[in-house]
Design a protein around this motif. Structure first.
Motif, PDB file in Angstrom:
ATOM      1  N   GLY A 240       0.789  -1.234   0.000  1.00 44.01           N
ATOM      2  CA  GLY A 240       0.000   0.000   0.000  1.00 44.01           C
ATOM      3  C   GLY A 240       0.811   1.267   0.000  1.00 44.01           C
ATOM      4  N   GLY A 241       2.051   1.200   0.436  1.00 46.40           N
ATOM      5  CA  GLY A 241       2.876   2.395   0.468  1.00 46.40           C
ATOM      6  C   GLY A 241       3.602   2.670  -0.831  1.00 46.40           C
ATOM      7  N   ALA A 255      -8.547   7.126  -0.714  1.00 44.13           N
ATOM      8  CA  ALA A 255      -9.643   6.713   0.169  1.00 44.13           C
ATOM      9  C   ALA A 255     -10.262   5.399  -0.291  1.00 44.13           C
ATOM     10  CB  ALA A 255     -10.705   7.808   0.237  1.00 44.13           C
ATOM     11  N   THR A 256     -10.390   5.203  -1.604  1.00 41.27           N
ATOM     12  CA  THR A 256     -11.011   3.971  -2.099  1.00 41.27           C
ATOM     13  C   THR A 256     -10.209   2.739  -1.677  1.00 41.27           C
ATOM     14  OG1 THR A 256      -9.849   4.335  -4.197  1.00 41.27           O
ATOM     15  CG2 THR A 256     -12.158   5.049  -4.077  1.00 41.27           C
ATOM     16  N   PHE A 257      -8.882   2.867  -1.708  1.00 39.03           N
ATOM     17  CA  PHE A 257      -8.022   1.761  -1.284  1.00 39.03           C
ATOM     18  C   PHE A 257      -8.199   1.507   0.211  1.00 39.03           C
ATOM     19  CE2 PHE A 257      -4.062   0.167   0.510  1.00 39.03           C
ATOM     20  CZ  PHE A 257      -3.776  -0.915  -0.312  1.00 39.03           C
ATOM     21  N   ARG A 258      -8.177   2.545   1.008  1.00 39.13           N
ATOM     22  CA  ARG A 258      -8.287   2.388   2.453  1.00 39.13           C
ATOM     23  C   ARG A 258      -9.638   1.808   2.850  1.00 39.13           C
ATOM     24  NH1 ARG A 258      -6.080   7.728   2.214  1.00 39.13           N
ATOM     25  NH2 ARG A 258      -8.087   8.585   2.930  1.00 39.13           N
ATOM     26  N   ILE A 259     -10.696   2.265   2.202  1.00 44.82           N
ATOM     27  CA  ILE A 259     -12.036   1.741   2.508  1.00 44.82           C
ATOM     28  C   ILE A 259     -12.117   0.259   2.147  1.00 44.82           C
ATOM     29  CG2 ILE A 259     -14.470   1.834   1.847  1.00 44.82           C
ATOM     30  CD1 ILE A 259     -14.043   4.899   1.504  1.00 44.82           C
ATOM     31  N   LEU A 321      -7.714  -4.531  -5.242  1.00 44.12           N
ATOM     32  CA  LEU A 321      -7.021  -3.431  -4.569  1.00 44.12           C
ATOM     33  C   LEU A 321      -5.564  -3.320  -5.009  1.00 44.12           C
ATOM     34  CD1 LEU A 321      -8.422  -3.933  -0.957  1.00 44.12           C
ATOM     35  CD2 LEU A 321      -8.877  -1.961  -2.437  1.00 44.12           C
ATOM     36  N   ALA A 322      -4.960  -4.434  -5.385  1.00 41.97           N
ATOM     37  CA  ALA A 322      -3.549  -4.433  -5.780  1.00 41.97           C
ATOM     38  C   ALA A 322      -3.309  -3.755  -7.114  1.00 41.97           C
ATOM     39  CB  ALA A 322      -3.011  -5.854  -5.808  1.00 41.97           C
TER      40      ALA A 322
END
Length: 371
Positions: A240-241, A255-259, A321-322
């Motif tokens: 994610g970083g 935000a979409t990734f975090r949600i 998500l990846a």
């Protein structure tokens, strides 16, 4: 099992998991390492030298192995299958464990084949599918129809590997290393004392054999999906970083990734909590001397099916998500996606389990064989 023994298994599996995929089975010498770590005595009766584990403890070990490789976790999970063999006569079990409690059992039970009744047992012939782990097994089981028990359940005939031909035809999208090949038997006479009903009344009176056998069989497979999903989600968290190929914001800054990540984490942990909570409740009951009720067995089946489906959903979320790196053939998400897709396809873990569980919850007669 000592923690160091499990760690050695995890390191071995990490080193050889690509080999398992290529060979389409977990080699016998790796199964031997599983034995050294106690995985194949975890369901052997204590009276025959076994070291039976509480179901939750065994399941957690399979979960950890599956985080490293789903196929290895699937094969190791059959360390639980000796609970079936507890339905054999005690004299037969004494012979089975005469060389020690580390016995690897694999079964290709379906389609059930007719067997001829002979004077001292059954003449067995036929072909059976999905014998996971058969290449490393010490004994093999096949399903036969030669008179049924009161519940209409078929018998399982137990044979030695030299009595069985393994047809290596395991060509699948996921869990490639499980070696779930076909078994062929041609006219072998199996003595009656080497047959049993899967989930039948055990002849061993120890707590583990009061735990619902078929439900446990579903659980040890479902937890493979859990381990795979945990690995997939952890991989995405670690990535994610990183910035995307286009030079845009890091995934974790969106935000979409975090949600999506938060939702997947909540889904997986919730399903896992239901799974282990139910396991512990039923174990405490049977350890105290009670028989598991149909309601308890049904909850175990429900929790297992729910975990298998949820785990696959979480892996699919992790894949999305990846982003574009997920499509790389050499990337780990390809393996996670393939392996997780297979688990809920197993007959013990399909959608109809929800129907059976709903029937038990409402007092309606469930479909035959459930729970």
């Amino acid at each position: 099992m000592a923690q160091t023994a499990l760690e050695r298994v995890l390191a071995l599996v990490a080193d050889r998991r690509d080999e398992f995929d290529e060979k389409r089975h977990v080699p016998r010498e790796v199964v031997a390492e599983f034995k050294k770590a106690g995985l194949y005595r975890a369901s052997a009766p204590r009276r025959f030298g076994g070291e039976p584990l509480a179901p939750a403890e065994f399941l957690r070990r399979i979960e950890r192995i599956s985080e490293v490789d789903g196929s290895a976790g699937w094969v190791a999970s059959f360390g639980s299958s000796l609970i079936y063999l507890a339905a054999l006569p005690l004299e037969t079990q004494a012979e089975l464990y005469s060389d020690g409690p580390d016995v690897a059992f694999a079964g290709g039970l379906f389609p059930v084949q007719p067997a001829e009744r002979v004077a001292n047992g059954y003449r067995v012939s036929g072909r059976w599918k999905f014998a996971s782990g058969c290449k490393g097994a010490d004994v093999l089981g096949v399903g036969i129809k030669a008179g049924e028990d009161k519940a209409g359940r078929p018998l399982t005939a137990v044979l030695r590997p030299e009595q069985v031909e393994i047809v290596e035809n395991w060509d699948v999208v996921g869990l490639r290393g499980t070696g779930s090949h076909d078994l062929v038997v041609d006219g072998v006479v199996v003595p009656e004392e080497w047959t049993f009903v899967r989930g039948g009344e055990p002849t061993v009176d120890e707590p583990l054999y009061r735990y619902p056998a078929v439900a446990y069989a579903a659980q040890v497979l479902a937890v493979v999906g859990l381990g795979v999903a945990r690995a997939a989600l952890d991989h995405v968290i670690a990535q994610g970083g990183h910035s995307g190929f286009t030079g845009g914001p890091k995934a974790a800054d969106r935000a979409t990734f975090r949600i999506g990540l938060g939702r997947a984490e909540a889904q997986l942990r919730s399903a896992r909590a239901f799974f282990y909570e139910t396991t512990q409740e039923v174990w405490e009951a049977v350890e105290g001397g009670d028989r598991a009720t149909a309601h308890q067995a049904s909850l175990l089946r429900l929790a297992a099916a729910h975990l298998a489906g949820t785990s696959f959903d979480v892996v699919r979320s992790a894949y999305r998500l990846a982003g574009i790196p997920a499509i790389a053939e050499a990337g780990p998400l390809q393996r996670y996606l393939r392996d997780a897709s297979v688990v809920p396809q197993h007959a013990f873990l399909q959608e109809d389990i929800y129907d059976g569980a709903g029937a038990v919850l409402t007092g309606v007669q469930p479909f035959p064989g459930y729970p």
